[in-house]
Design a protein around this motif. Structure first.
Motif, PDB file in Angstrom:
ATOM      1  N   LEU A 157      34.920  77.911 128.088  1.00  0.00           N
ATOM      2  CA  LEU A 157      34.608  78.559 126.821  1.00  0.00           C
ATOM      3  C   LEU A 157      34.407  77.533 125.729  1.00  0.00           C
ATOM      4  O   LEU A 157      35.252  76.640 125.542  1.00  0.00           O
ATOM      5  CB  LEU A 157      35.736  79.510 126.407  1.00  0.00           C
ATOM      6  N   PRO A 158      33.306  77.623 124.972  1.00  0.00           N
ATOM      7  CA  PRO A 158      33.119  76.714 123.838  1.00  0.00           C
ATOM      8  C   PRO A 158      34.090  77.048 122.717  1.00  0.00           C
ATOM      9  O   PRO A 158      34.428  78.211 122.493  1.00  0.00           O
ATOM     10  CB  PRO A 158      31.666  76.973 123.422  1.00  0.00           C
ATOM     11  N   ALA A 159      34.543  76.019 122.023  1.00  0.00           N
ATOM     12  CA  ALA A 159      35.495  76.206 120.925  1.00  0.00           C
ATOM     13  C   ALA A 159      35.400  75.031 119.975  1.00  0.00           C
ATOM     14  O   ALA A 159      34.929  73.949 120.341  1.00  0.00           O
ATOM     15  CB  ALA A 159      36.913  76.342 121.462  1.00  0.00           C
ATOM     16  N   PHE A 160      35.840  75.240 118.727  1.00  0.00           N
ATOM     17  CA  PHE A 160      35.959  74.138 117.777  1.00  0.00           C
ATOM     18  C   PHE A 160      37.287  73.418 118.035  1.00  0.00           C
ATOM     19  O   PHE A 160      38.301  74.049 118.340  1.00  0.00           O
ATOM     20  CB  PHE A 160      35.929  74.662 116.342  1.00  0.00           C
ATOM     21  N   CYS A 161      37.277  72.102 117.909  1.00  0.00           N
ATOM     22  CA  CYS A 161      38.495  71.336 118.149  1.00  0.00           C
ATOM     23  C   CYS A 161      38.521  70.147 117.189  1.00  0.00           C
ATOM     24  O   CYS A 161      37.533  69.848 116.518  1.00  0.00           O
ATOM     25  CB  CYS A 161      38.566  70.863 119.598  1.00  0.00           C
ATOM     26  N   ASP A 162      39.654  69.441 117.151  1.00  0.00           N
ATOM     27  CA  ASP A 162      39.794  68.316 116.225  1.00  0.00           C
ATOM     28  C   ASP A 162      40.589  67.212 116.913  1.00  0.00           C
ATOM     29  O   ASP A 162      41.590  67.479 117.581  1.00  0.00           O
ATOM     30  CB  ASP A 162      40.504  68.759 114.946  1.00  0.00           C
ATOM     31  N   ALA A 163      40.123  65.976 116.738  1.00  0.00           N
ATOM     32  CA  ALA A 163      40.775  64.837 117.389  1.00  0.00           C
ATOM     33  C   ALA A 163      41.889  64.253 116.537  1.00  0.00           C
ATOM     34  O   ALA A 163      42.797  63.609 117.066  1.00  0.00           O
ATOM     35  CB  ALA A 163      39.740  63.756 117.702  1.00  0.00           C
ATOM     36  N   GLN A 164      41.847  64.471 115.203  1.00  0.00           N
ATOM     37  CA  GLN A 164      42.819  63.851 114.324  1.00  0.00           C
ATOM     38  C   GLN A 164      44.115  64.657 114.244  1.00  0.00           C
ATOM     39  O   GLN A 164      45.203  64.108 114.314  1.00  0.00           O
ATOM     40  CB  GLN A 164      42.210  63.691 112.911  1.00  0.00           C
ATOM     41  N   ARG A 165      43.969  65.974 114.060  1.00  0.00           N
ATOM     42  CA  ARG A 165      45.134  66.845 113.945  1.00  0.00           C
ATOM     43  C   ARG A 165      45.137  67.828 115.110  1.00  0.00           C
ATOM     44  O   ARG A 165      44.236  68.659 115.212  1.00  0.00           O
ATOM     45  CB  ARG A 165      45.092  67.606 112.624  1.00  0.00           C
ATOM     46  N   PRO A 166      46.116  67.805 116.003  1.00  0.00           N
ATOM     47  CA  PRO A 166      46.128  68.740 117.142  1.00  0.00           C
ATOM     48  C   PRO A 166      46.118  70.198 116.719  1.00  0.00           C
ATOM     49  O   PRO A 166      45.556  71.049 117.414  1.00  0.00           O
ATOM     50  CB  PRO A 166      47.433  68.383 117.872  1.00  0.00           C
ATOM     51  N   ASP A 167      46.750  70.491 115.553  1.00  0.00           N
ATOM     52  CA  ASP A 167      46.851  71.887 115.125  1.00  0.00           C
ATOM     53  C   ASP A 167      45.832  72.233 114.045  1.00  0.00           C
ATOM     54  O   ASP A 167      45.982  73.229 113.337  1.00  0.00           O
ATOM     55  CB  ASP A 167      48.263  72.189 114.623  1.00  0.00           C
ATOM     56  N   ALA A 168      44.790  71.414 113.884  1.00  0.00           N
ATOM     57  CA  ALA A 168      43.766  71.733 112.879  1.00  0.00           C
ATOM     58  C   ALA A 168      43.045  73.028 113.246  1.00  0.00           C
ATOM     59  O   ALA A 168      42.741  73.846 112.394  1.00  0.00           O
ATOM     60  CB  ALA A 168      42.772  70.582 112.751  1.00  0.00           C
ATOM     61  N   TYR A 169      42.741  73.211 114.518  1.00  0.00           N
ATOM     62  CA  TYR A 169      42.112  74.440 114.996  1.00  0.00           C
ATOM     63  C   TYR A 169      43.019  75.082 116.039  1.00  0.00           C
ATOM     64  O   TYR A 169      43.591  74.388 116.896  1.00  0.00           O
ATOM     65  CB  TYR A 169      40.747  74.159 115.638  1.00  0.00           C
ATOM     66  N   THR A 170      43.132  76.387 115.983  1.00  0.00           N
ATOM     67  CA  THR A 170      43.859  77.135 116.998  1.00  0.00           C
ATOM     68  C   THR A 170      42.964  78.248 117.513  1.00  0.00           C
ATOM     69  O   THR A 170      41.900  78.527 116.941  1.00  0.00           O
ATOM     70  CB  THR A 170      45.161  77.736 116.432  1.00  0.00           C
ATOM     71  N   ALA A 171      43.392  78.891 118.595  1.00  0.00           N
ATOM     72  CA  ALA A 171      42.558  79.941 119.188  1.00  0.00           C
ATOM     73  C   ALA A 171      43.428  80.967 119.898  1.00  0.00           C
ATOM     74  O   ALA A 171      44.501  80.641 120.423  1.00  0.00           O
ATOM     75  CB  ALA A 171      41.555  79.343 120.180  1.00  0.00           C
ATOM     76  N   TYR A 172      42.980  82.214 119.881  1.00  0.00           N
ATOM     77  CA  TYR A 172      43.524  83.273 120.728  1.00  0.00           C
ATOM     78  C   TYR A 172      42.553  83.480 121.885  1.00  0.00           C
ATOM     79  O   TYR A 172      41.338  83.514 121.684  1.00  0.00           O
ATOM     80  CB  TYR A 172      43.675  84.580 119.958  1.00  0.00           C
ATOM     81  N   VAL A 173      43.088  83.638 123.089  1.00  0.00           N
ATOM     82  CA  VAL A 173      42.264  83.840 124.275  1.00  0.00           C
ATOM     83  C   VAL A 173      42.730  85.103 124.988  1.00  0.00           C
ATOM     84  O   VAL A 173      43.939  85.302 125.182  1.00  0.00           O
ATOM     85  CB  VAL A 173      42.346  82.634 125.232  1.00  0.00           C
ATOM     86  N   THR A 174      41.781  85.976 125.362  1.00  0.00           N
ATOM     87  CA  THR A 174      42.087  87.207 126.079  1.00  0.00           C
ATOM     88  C   THR A 174      41.172  87.307 127.306  1.00  0.00           C
ATOM     89  O   THR A 174      40.164  86.607 127.405  1.00  0.00           O
ATOM     90  CB  THR A 174      41.884  88.449 125.196  1.00  0.00           C
ATOM     91  N   ALA A 175      41.530  88.205 128.226  1.00  0.00           N
ATOM     92  CA  ALA A 175      40.729  88.425 129.434  1.00  0.00           C
ATOM     93  C   ALA A 175      40.686  89.910 129.735  1.00  0.00           C
ATOM     94  O   ALA A 175      41.688  90.610 129.595  1.00  0.00           O
ATOM     95  CB  ALA A 175      41.315  87.661 130.621  1.00  0.00           C
ATOM     96  N   MET A 176      39.497  90.384 130.140  1.00  0.00           N
ATOM     97  CA  MET A 176      39.333  91.805 130.451  1.00  0.00           C
ATOM     98  C   MET A 176      38.462  91.954 131.682  1.00  0.00           C
ATOM     99  O   MET A 176      37.458  91.265 131.842  1.00  0.00           O
ATOM    100  CB  MET A 176      38.716  92.545 129.267  1.00  0.00           C
ATOM    101  N   MET A 177      38.844  92.914 132.535  1.00  0.00           N
ATOM    102  CA  MET A 177      38.077  93.203 133.745  1.00  0.00           C
ATOM    103  C   MET A 177      37.988  94.710 133.907  1.00  0.00           C
ATOM    104  O   MET A 177      38.998  95.385 134.114  1.00  0.00           O
ATOM    105  CB  MET A 177      38.729  92.574 134.967  1.00  0.00           C
ATOM    106  N   GLY A 178      36.764  95.249 133.795  1.00  0.00           N
ATOM    107  CA  GLY A 178      36.564  96.669 133.988  1.00  0.00           C
ATOM    108  C   GLY A 178      37.359  97.532 133.038  1.00  0.00           C
ATOM    109  O   GLY A 178      37.810  98.611 133.392  1.00  0.00           O
TER     110      GLY A 178
END
Length: 1136
Positions: free
Chosen positions: A767-788
Motif C-alpha cells: 500500500l502506498p503511504a506518506f512517510c518521513d525519514a527524520q521523525r518516525p511519528d511525523a506520519y501515522t496511518a490506520y489500516v483495515t482489511a475487508m473480504m466480502g
C-alpha cells in the motif's frame, strides 16, 4: 395495485399486431417462496436479490400462475400484486381455512422500439444544379415515452447535372458573388471547455480554411454559434485563445457541431500482457485521443526509452526475433502541445523453453481430523497440481493488439485414487499430467453496498454511472453488482442519488484481473441542508464545522455572481448547499470522492494530500434550476496547514468525474484579514491562502498539495491466526488512511490526509503511504482489511507485543509503534491497527527487510518473501474443514477443473448453500455434512466432498450454539445437461439426538420427491433443494462470480437468521433448519486421566498415599508371611 396478466400471449391476428407484440419481452418464471408458514411471497426485491440482472429495473406488467399452471383468478384465492413489490398470497386471508397455492411469476420489461422498413424515394427537388430527394420510415413503439434510435428520414443528392452558367450547391443557395454556397437557415453550434471542464470564454472561432476571419467569440458559457454556413461545407473549425493550446476540430455534417478543448490527451487503448516463444514476434498497441490529438508516441522497456530509429515505432511497437532479455514491462507515453499521459504497463514474457512441465508439482491437501492413514502419521495427501504459468500456446495470428485467447499451464489428465482412513475410505482425484491450454477467463465483477458515512443509511435505488452511461441501480439495502470488461484498466463509478439527499460520489475501484468479484463498502456524504442567500450581496460560507475549532476556510461569492444555464444573471434568492468533507473528522475518509491522484506534466499519476474537499449545489429558489457562479474566491486558513512547506505548493483542484482524476483549477496567493476565531473574545489578524474559481459543470473541489515523501507498506491476510504461508487470502481489500502529521507539527490527531486501497494477491499487498525519514511519528496511518463485507482482525498488540505474531521483528517494531485498535480499550473492535510511518534507514540492516519500503523499492515490496517483515490480518473462524474429491483452490479460480464431481460445477457462477443447525448443550459441537451424488447417472452414490464446522455459541442464550454448515447445492453439473439432487447427510459429532426439523423444510422435501430416509435420530439426510429457499426454511443460498464472496454472504445471513441481513454474532432463535440435543455423557466414575485434569494436586496426593499404603501393606504381608512360615517350620519340628 396493478392488474395481472393471467392469459397467455395472444396469437397475432395481423402482422402489425404481431409487430407490437414482439416489442414486449417477458422474463423467465421465478419461484422463490412456498406457501408454508404465512403464505406465498414472491417479492420483487428478493427476486432481484437472487437473480440480479434477470429482472429489468422497472417492469411494466406481471403474470402469475400456480405451479400447476392455474391462473390466480381461477383459484378462488385472495392475492395481491404490485409492480413495485411483487406478488403475494396470505394464508390467513383465504376462505374456509384454505392455504395459498404455490405461485411463480414473471415480469414484462419496458416496451422496446423498432424501425419499420424504409419507404420509397420521393421526387427530386431539382432537375439540374443539384437537388435532394427524401425517403422515410416509421418507428413502431408501444408507448409514447420511448423513441427509436436513429433518423426517421434519409436525404439523397440527385439532379447533379450542372445547369448552364450557375454555381452548383448541394445544400443551400449560391452566395451573391457566386463564390460559395450559403445556408440561411443553418446554425453551427459549438461549446469550448478547458481541461478542468470549465467553459473557455472569449475564444476566437474561425473556419480552418479562413483562419484570419473570426466568425464568432465564445460567451461566458464557452458557447458559440455561426450562421449561414452549410453543414456540408463547414469542414474544420479553428479555435484559439491566448495561453491555450490552439486546436482544430471537425464540425459534424448534420447541421450541428460540438467542439471540446482538452488540455491533455488520455489513453483509450493500453498495451496488454503477452507471452511468446524465443525467436517469435509480438506487437504492443497504444492509442490516445484528445484535442489537440497526440502527435508523438514513446515506448519504454522497464523504464528505459526505446530508440525510435532502431525500433521504428509510432502508436504500435513491433519486436522481432525475441530474446529472453526482452521480457519485462512495456508502456507507452503520448504527448501533444497540451501535455502528456502514460499508459498502463504490460508484461511481456519470452519463454526460452516450455514453461509447462508435464509432471505436476507436489500439492498437499489436509485430510479430516479423524482420517488416520495406516502406517503413517501424516494428515496430508499429495494430489498434485499444475504450476499456473502463462504459455505461448498456439496463436492463430501473433501480430494482433490483443491475443484471441491466452494460454496457461493446466490439467491434462487425472486419475481416481482411494485414501485409506482406517475406519473409512475417501475417494480423491489426483493430477497426473499437465499441458498448455487455453486459460480460463472468469468474469470480473465489482460488488458492494453504498451507505452514508454518518449513520449507515443505505443509498436506495441510486443511479450508477460509468462514464456517461447508466450502468445500474443500487438495491433497497444499497447493494450493487457491476460486470466489468476484462480489459478495463481504471474503473470510475459515479453514484447519484435521485432524491438528492446524498452527494453524487465518483469512486475509483480497484479490480481483481484474475476474475471473481471484489466487495467494496462505499460511503457517501449526506448533503448539507441548503441556506437562503441573496444573489445581489456578498456571501461567505464556512468550510468545515468542528465543535470547538475554527473553520478550515471560506467560500466568498461576490454580488451578482450567480447565473442561469443560458448565461443570464440571476438576481433572486439562492438555495445554497455547500458540503465540506473535513479531514479533521476521520469517519469522512471513506466518503472522499476519486482516489486523490493527479497527472503531472510527464504523464505520471501522482498522489495528493488533502486539506479538505467540498461540493457545491446552488439552485433557483422558485424552480430549483441549477445555478452557476463566477469569480468565486476560496479562502484557506493557514493555521490548519501544519507543515509550512505545504503552503507555497497548495492548489485548488476539481474532480473530473469521467476519469476520477483531480485537475488543477488555480494556485493560491497570500492575503491577510481580520477575523474572529472560535471562542475568541476579540478579532485578530489571520493569514489566508486565496484561490479563484468558477462553478459550472464540475461541483466537487479539493484543497490539496502534491506530496513526494512516499513509501510502501507490506500487508498480508491469512485464513486463521496460525498465519500459515499456505493459508494466505487473496482478494482482500486492504485500506490505509494516512493521518495528519503528529508530534513536531502540532496537529489534531484525528485528522486524515489521504486514503488508498489495494487487493491482496498471492504475495500479499503493498500500500502506498506518506512517510518521513527524520521523525518516525511525523506520519501515522490506520489500516483495515475487508473480504466480502467481513472485517478481518489485525494481529494483537496487547497485553504484550509479540513480534512473531505481529510479523515485524525488533527493534523496528518499537520504532513503528504498532497498536491494534483495542490496544487501550478492550471493548473496541479489533479490526484495525495504527502505525508510525517511519521511512526505513537503508544503512540500518534491521530496517531493510520491511514492512515499510522506500517508494523506489516497490519491486522489493511486491516480491518480498513470506519470512520478510509484514503486517497481518486474519479471519475469525471456528474450527473448520473442507474436503473436495476434485481439488480446487477458491482463492485462484484458474484451478477449477471440469469434472462431474467438482464441488462448483460452473466456473462463471458459484452457488453457495448453507443449512443452520441448532445445538442444545453445554459445549460447542463439530458438525459434518457428507455430500453424495443423488439423481445424476454419473454421480449417483459418489462423494463430492465433506464439510466440518464447529458450532458457535449464542452469547445471549445459555447452553445454546449453532452451526452454519455448507452443503453441496443441487443443480446442473458442469456439462449443463442434467440436474443432480445431491444427497446431504448432517452428522453432529458426539452424543447428539435430533429433536426438531423445520416444518416448512420438511413440507418442501415431502412435496419434492424422492424423499431420503431419516431413520437415524443421530443425524439428518435430505435430497438438497433445487430452489433457493430462504431463512424460513433454515436454508441460505447465494450465487456470485466468486466462491469466497458467495460463502461469506451466505454465512453472514445464516448467522443473522435472515435472507438479506448480515451478522457475525450467532443468533440461534431465528432461521434454524435442524435442532439437536447434545448433552454431555454422564460418567459414573472418573478415570485417572480425568481426575488429573480436573484436580491434579489432590489426585497426585491421593496417588502418593495409595502408593505408601500399598508399600506398607506389602511390607506387612511380607512379615506375616515370614512369621507364618516360621511357625509352620517350628510346628513341623515339634511333631517330629
Amino acid at each position: 395495485m396493478y392488474p395481472l396478466h393471467v392469459k397467455p400471449a395472444p396469437n397475432p391476428p395481423t402482422p402489425l399486431l404481431h409487430y407490437f407484440w414482439i416489442l414486449r419481452i417477458w422474463t423467465s418464471w421465478f419461484n422463490i417462496d412456498h406457501p408454508g408458514g404465512n403464505g406465498d411471497y414472491e417479492r420483487l426485491e428478493a427476486i432481484r436479490f437472487y437473480y440480479r440482472e434477470r429482472v429489468c429495473a422497472r417492469p411494466t406488467a406481471m403474470e402469475a400462475r400456480t405451479t400447476d399452471w392455474v391462473a390466480p383468478a381461477d383459484t378462488g384465492e385472495v392475492v395481491h400484486s404490485s409492480l413495485e413489490k411483487g406478488f403475494w398470497c396470505v394464508n390467513n386471508e383465504q376462505p374456509r381455512g384454505r392455504v395459498c397455492s404455490n405461485y411463480h411469476v414473471r415480469f414484462q420489461c419496458p416496451p422496446g422500439t423498432k424501425w419499420g422498413p424504409w419507404g420509397r424515394w420521393g421526387t427530386c427537388s431539382a432537375t439540374c444544379g443539384g437537388g435532394r430527394r427524401i425517403r422515410r420510415r416509421t418507428c413502431a413503439r408501444s408507448s409514447e415515452t420511448v423513441q427509436c434510435t436513429g433518423r426517421p428520414a434519409e436525404i439523397q443528392k440527385c439532379g447533379r447535372s450542372p445547369c448552364p452558367g450557375t454555381l452548383v450547391c448541394s445544400e443551400g443557395r449560391p452566395s451573391e458573388d457566386c463564390s460559395r454556397c450559403a445556408c440561411d437557415d443553418h446554425v453551427l453550434h459549438g461549446e469550448v471547455h478547458g481541461v478542468t471542464g470549465v467553459p473557455v470564454a472569449e475564444a476566437w472561432v474561425a473556419l480552418d480554411r479562413e483562419p484570419k476571419v473570426i466568425r464568432a467569440l465564445t460567451d461566458a458559457k464557452g458557447q458559440f454559434r455561426i450562421t449561414g454556413i452549410c453543414s456540408a461545407s463547414s469542414g474544420a473549425i479553428s479555435i484559439r485563445k491566448e495561453k491555450f493550446a490552439p486546436i482544430t476540430v471537425s464540425a459534424a455534417n448534420n447541421g450541428t457541431g460540438l467542439s471540446w478543448v482538452r488540455a491533455k490527451p488520455y489513453v483509450v487503448k493500453h498495451p496488454e500482457d503477452k507471452v511468446r516463444y524465443e525467436g517469435g514476434r509480438v506487437m504492443m498497441c497504444c492509442k490516445a485521443t484528445g484535442s489537440p490529438p497526440p502527435d508523438k508516441y514513446y515506448w519504454y522497456h522497464n523504464g528505459t526509452l526505446l530508440d525510435r530509429k532502431l525500433y521504428k515505432y509510432e502508436e504500435d511497437l513491433v519486436l522481432w526475433s525475441l530474446k529472453p532479455e526482452q521480457s519485462g514491462q512495456y508502456y507507452c507515453k503520448t504527448s501533444s502541445s497540451a501535455g502528456s499521459i502514460k499508459s498502463s504497463p504490460a508484461l511481456l514474457t519470452v519463454i526460452g523453453q516450455p514453461s509447462c512441465n508435464s509432471t505436476p508439482e507436489m500439492h498437499l491437501i489436509r485430510l479430516p481430523m479423524d482420517c488416520v492413514q495406516p502406517g503413517t502419521d501424516s494428515m496430508h495427501y499429495n494430489t498434485g497440481r499444475c504450476l499456473h504459468n502463462k504459455c505461448a500456446g498456439s496463436l492463430d495470428f501473433d501480430m494482433r493488439c490483443r491475443d484471441e485467447a491466452g494460454f496457461c499451464c493446466g490439467v491434462k489428465d487425472m486419475e481416481s485414487r482411494v485414501i485409506n482412513c482406517g475406519s473409512y475410505i475417501l475417494p480423491i482425484r489426483a493430477v497426473t499430467q499437465c499441458s498448455c491450454q487455453k486459460c480460463l477467463q472468469p468474469t470480473v465483477l465489482v460488488r458492494g453496498r453504498v451507505v452514508t458515512a454518518d449513520n449507515g443509511e443505505p443509498l436506495r435505488f441510486g443511479h450508477i454511472y460509468i462514464g456517461k452511461e447508466r450502468a445500474g441501480t443500487t438495491g433497497y439495502q444499497g447493494g450493487f453488482t457491476l460486470q466489468i470488461p476484462p480489459d478495463t484498466q481504471r474503473l470510475v463509478v459515479n453514484f447519484v442519488d435521485p432524491t438528492e439527499k446524498f452527494l453524487d460520489t465518483p469512486k475509483v475501484f480497484i479490480l481483481d484481473k484474475r476474475g471473481g468479484s471484489i466487495y467494496h463498502d462505499v460511503k457517501v456524504m449526506r448533503k448539507k441542508a441548503p441556506i437562503d442567500i441573496n444573489a445581489g450581496e456578498t456571501n461567505s460560507i464556512n468550510l468545515g464545522e468542528i465543535n470547538g475549532e475554527d473553520p478550515i476556510g471560506q467560500l466568498v461569492i461576490p454580488p451578482n455572481s450567480f447565473h442561469k444555464e443560458n448565461g443570464e444573471i440571476y438576481e433572486g434568492t439562492v438555495k445554497a448547499s455547500v458540503t465540506f468533507i473535513d479531514p479533521r473528522n476521520i469517519t469522512t475518509a471513506a466518503a472522499a470522492p476519486g482516489d486523490l491522484n493527479f497527472v503531472d506534466g510527464e504523464g505520471d499519476m501522482l498522489p495528493l494530500r488533502t486539506y479538505g474537499m467540498f461540493s457545491v449545489d446552488f439552485r433557483d429558489e422558485s424552480n430549483k434550476e441549477v445555478l452557476g457562479a463566477g469569480a468565486v474566491q476560496v479562502l484557506l486558513d493557514t493555521q490548519h496547514v501544519k507543515m509550512p512547506e505545504h503552503i507555497p505548493k497548495m492548489k485548488l483542484w476539481s474532480l473530473n468525474p469521467d476519469t476520477g482524476v483531480w485537475e488543477e483549477e488555480s494556485d493560491f496567493s497570500y492575503t491577510t484579514t481580520t477575523a474572529g476565531g472560535h471562542g475568541r473574545s476579540k478579532r485578530e489578524e489571520r493569514t489566508f491562502l486565496i484561490g479563484n474559481m468558477e462553478i459550472r459543470e464540475r461541483r466537487l473541489f479539493n484543497l490539496d498539495v502534491p506530496e513526494n515523501r512516499r513509501c510502501y507498506v507490506k500487508v498480508r491476510a491469512y485464513m486463521s491466526d496460525k498465519f500459515l504461508s499456505s493459508e494466505q487470502l487473496e482478494g482482500v481489500v486492504i485500506t490505509l488512511i494516512n493521518l495528519e502529521p503528529k508530534p513536531g507539527f502540532s496537529s489534531n490527531p484525528r485528522a486524515w490526509g489521504r486514503f488508498d486501497s489495494v487487493i491482496t494477491g498471492s504475495n500479499g499487498a503493498c500500500l502506498p503511504a506518506f512517510c518521513d525519514a527524520q521523525r518516525p511519528d511525523a506520519y501515522t496511518a490506520y489500516v483495515t482489511a475487508m473480504m466480502g463485507g467481513e472485517e478481518l482482525e489485525a494481529a494483537p498488540s496487547s497485553p504484550k507485543m509479540n513480534p512473531n505474531i505481529i510479523g515485524v521483528s525488533q527493534p523496528y517494531l518499537d520504532k513503528i509503534d504498532y497498536q491494534r485498535s483495542d490496544h487501550d480499550d478492550p471493548a473496541l473492535k479489533k479490526t484495525a491497527f495504527k502505525i508510525n510511518l517511519a521511512k526505513p534507514n537503508q544503512n540500518n540492516f534491521d530496517e531493510t527487510n520491511g514492512p515499510i519500503y522506500p517508494y523506489q523499492n516497490a519491486l522489493s515490496c511486491e516480491n518480498a518473501p513470506i519470512d520478510a517483515n509484514h503486517f497481518r490480518f486474519f479471519r475469525v473462524e471456528k474450527d473448520k474443514y473442507e474436503y473436495n474429491v476434485i481439488p480446487f483452490e477458491e482463492n485462484d479460480l484458474t484451478t477449477w477443473m471440469g469434472d462431474y464431481l467438482s464441488w462448483w460445477p460452473n466456473p462463471q457462477e458459484f452457488r453457495a448453500c448453507f443449512i443452520k443447525v441448532k445445538i442444545h448443550g453445554q459445549k460447542e459441537v463439530m458438525v459434518r455434512s457428507r455430500n453424495l451424488g443423488g439423481t445424476h447417472r454419473e454421480t449417483k452414490g459418489k462423494l463430492y466432498g465433506l464439510r466440518d464446522i464447529r458450532s458457535t455459541r449464542d452469547m445471549r442464550e445459555a447452553n445454546t450454539s449453532a452451526a452454519c454448515l455448507e452443503f453441496k447445492c443441487s443443480g446442473m453439473l458442469f456439462d449443463q445437461a442434467e440436474v443432480d439432487r445431491s444427497i446431504i447427510s448432517v452428522l453432529p459429532q458426539g452424543n447428539c439426538r435430533k429433536t426438531n426439523t423445520n416444518s416448512l423444510l420438511q413440507e418442501y422435501l415431502i412435496k419434492h420427491p424422492p424423499v431420503a430416509p431419516n431413520n437415524d435420530t443421530h443425524g439428518f439426510t435430505m435430497l438438497a433443494p433445487v430452489d433457493p429457499l430462504g431463512h424460513n426454511y433454515g436454508i441460505y443460498t447465494v450465487t456470485d462470480q466468486n466462491p469466497r464472496v458467495a460463502k461469506e454472504i451466505a454465512i453472514g445471513r445464516c448467522f443473522d437468521g435472515t435472507s438479506d441481513g448480515f451478522s457475525r454474532e450467532m443468533k440461534t432463535d431465528s432461521g434454524v433448519a435442524l435442532t439437536f440435543s447434545c448433552p454431555e455423557r454422564k460418567i459414573n466414575r472418573e478415570s485417572l486421566f480425568q481426575r488429573l485434569q480436573n484436580n491434579p494436586s489432590q489426585t497426585l496426593a491421593q496417588m502418593g498415599r495409595s502408593m505408601r499404603e500399598s508399600e506398607g501393606m506389602q511390607a506387612m504381608n511380607s512379615l506375616l508371611t515370614m512369621e507364618t512360615t516360621k511357625r509352620r517350620q517350628t510346628a513341623i519340628q515339634q511333631n517330629q
